[in-house]
Write a protein that holds these residues in place. Structure first.
Motif, mmCIF file in Angstrom:
data_model
loop_
_atom_site.group_PDB
_atom_site.id
_atom_site.type_symbol
_atom_site.label_atom_id
_atom_site.label_comp_id
_atom_site.label_asym_id
_atom_site.label_seq_id
_atom_site.Cartn_x
_atom_site.Cartn_y
_atom_site.Cartn_z
ATOM 1 N N HIS A 1 -3.044 -1.558 5.990
ATOM 2 C CA HIS A 1 -3.660 -1.836 4.691
ATOM 3 C C HIS A 1 -2.864 -2.890 3.918
ATOM 4 O O HIS A 1 -3.448 -3.793 3.307
ATOM 5 N N HIS B 1 0.379 5.700 0.593
ATOM 6 C CA HIS B 1 -0.453 6.888 0.788
ATOM 7 C C HIS B 1 0.408 8.138 0.679
ATOM 8 O O HIS B 1 1.590 8.120 1.043
ATOM 9 N N ASP C 1 0.844 -1.197 0.000
ATOM 10 C CA ASP C 1 0.000 0.000 0.000
ATOM 11 C C ASP C 1 0.877 1.244 0.000
ATOM 12 O O ASP C 1 2.048 1.206 0.389
HETATM 13 MG MG MG Z 1 -4.530 2.338 1.854
#
Ligand code: MG
Length: 159
Positions: A44, A12, A10
């Motif tokens: 995540h 961000h 993941d």
């Molecule tokens: Mg995420």
């Protein structure tokens, strides 16, 4: 016993003035993650690794980021739901190994708290949860402080 391996990834974006959650722990920082949920990239990635091991799709399938239900969601709750989904199918977590790439702040002081936070949700001992952190040596978007990446590998077992 059947054993399976799963991996997850993941990323961000980072922005000023947002909370920074990683591995279920709030990290003191002037910057945080741009996200629909709390933006916990480590959890995540971990959720995707678990879902991947059980071939149950991905986090976006189960917790869509256009759904109000998951707006600002505590990722620990998403993780608990994923563990429950696996458990309903007879899968237990074996171990988890997470790597987080973040330029700043340094995560070392928070690693053991992340392990202690994640282990009971996963239903394993802290010795089965590894969290590793690295900077990106100032290279690329992570190195410029524009984002944070996380990778997770897990094993799951069924009797
Ligand atoms: Mg995420």
């Amino acid at each position: 016993m059947q054993t399976r391996i799963g991996q997850g990834y993941d990323v961000h974006a980072i922005a000023e003035g947002l909370p920074m959650w990683l591995g279920g722990v709030q990290i003191p920082s002037a910057t945080g993650f741009v996200a629909h949920s709390d933006g916990d990239v480590a959890i995540h990635a971990l959720c995707d690794a678990l879902l991947g091991a059980a071939a149950l799709g991905d986090i976006g399938l189960h917790f869509p980021d256009n759904s109000d239900e998951w707006k600002g969601a505590d990722s620990k709750m998403l993780l608990a739901k994923v563990v429950e989904m696996l458990s309903e199918r007879g899968w237990k977590v074996g171990n988890a190994d997470i790597t987080i790439a973040l330029q700043a702040p340094k995560l070392r002081p928070h690693i053991d708290k992340m392990r202690a936070t994640l282990a009971p949700i996963l239903g394993v001992g802290e010795d089965a949860v590894s969290v590793k952190a690295t900077t990106a040596e100032k290279l690329g978007f992570v190195g410029r402080g524009e984002g944070c990446e996380a990778w997770a590998v897990v094993t799951i077992n069924k009797d």
